[in-house]
Design an enzyme around this catalytic site. Sequence first.
Site, PDB file in Angstrom:
ATOM      1  N   HIS A   1       0.859  -1.174   0.000  1.00  0.00           N
ATOM      2  CA  HIS A   1       0.000   0.000   0.000  1.00  0.00           C
ATOM      3  C   HIS A   1       0.903   1.233   0.000  1.00  0.00           C
ATOM      4  CE1 HIS A   1      -3.397  -2.569   1.070  1.00  0.00           C
ATOM      5  NE2 HIS A   1      -4.198  -1.516   0.971  1.00  0.00           N
TER       6      HIS A   1
ATOM      7  N   GLU B   1      -1.293   6.314  -1.622  1.00  0.00           N
ATOM      8  CA  GLU B   1      -2.734   6.543  -1.495  1.00  0.00           C
ATOM      9  C   GLU B   1      -2.972   7.886  -0.814  1.00  0.00           C
ATOM     10  OE1 GLU B   1      -6.749   4.479   0.421  1.00  0.00           O
ATOM     11  OE2 GLU B   1      -4.766   3.835   1.088  1.00  0.00           O
TER      12      GLU B   1
END
Length: 384
Positions: free
Chosen positions: A212, A215
Amino acid sequence: MTSQILNTPTAEQIRRAPKVLLHDHLDGGLRPGTIIDLARGSGYDALPETEPDKLGIWFREAADSGSLERYLETFAHTCAVMQTRDALFRVAAECAEDLAEDGVVYAEIRYAPEQHLEGGLTLEEVVGAVNDGFREGERNARAHGHRIRVGALLTAMRHAARALEIAELANRHRDSGVVGFDIAGAEAGYPPTRHLDAFEYLKRENNHFTIHAGEAFGLPSIWQALQWCGADRLGHGVRIIDDITVSDDGQVHLGRLAAYVRDKRIPLELCPSSNLQTGAAASYAEHPIGLLRRLHFRATVNTDNRLMSGTSMSQEFEHLTEAFGYTLDDMQWFTVNAMKSSFIPFDERLAMINDVIKPGYAELKSEWLFRQTATTSESAAEQG
């Protein structure tokens, strides 16, 4: 007349089109009715609503609220009811069934085993329950005429200190349904470099992992995920747009990081509806996916958390079709991108593309062309 210009899909065609999903959280995709059933069975009495429709609305509104605390509360509820083997098995099976019903033919579903230990399960038992649930869901989907293959991604939490342990867990189960590793959680203050031992271990084991990144935190998060950690894919990666400038006359300039990401064909696991909720874009029409697709980045379309975003793969493509005029050719491009970027062996990816995805889109395009020809003939007959 070219299909690239005219074959705009209908909602029904989008649902039937073969789709590939790389970024979807197991604890973010439960059926509201299942949450209520599991809560009742386990004695969990903290749900904000006890009717499925109302509970589904609550999850979506909480995710849209702009409050991080309320957003995180949504996952507290779903994880709370996923603490037994039976619960994990059911949630995983229903996940596969729901995706197959929506036309998804291949999916990689991620979850954090460390978040499902409160009921006394071990990490190994958690993985076993989820893997068994996915296999059951695949069988149930086949019984209803749908085809799907589901792989698991084991996620470690950025704020915790179990990344190496989870990476080793993923490696032990790589031949029984686990296809890779991931880290998730707040980017700010918890850089991926805190877990370098896990990434170094996975590289030594020739295993796959996504991170991740990009973002909420931006370009430094992407750079660290790629250059320090060696990620195969970027979970979201939407903030790569910050390294791309478009001048008033339409000229596009890629910064060095953006150019590297495009040149190296690093997959971006873009999640349009979720990105709107987190403020990465103000609307679907302004989502960076439009420019990234035009510039031929390795962009893919994903759902992130189907429950919290009230979405599905079909709905994501419907939004993009409306915003950018995407056609079946565009859908196929995104889908092939995703399949190329999956973590299963190359020959199996190629078989999915050639035996499932391309024939599926060819059939839809033929149907479209037939309808267009029939409509043109009817119009000519009426005018004659």
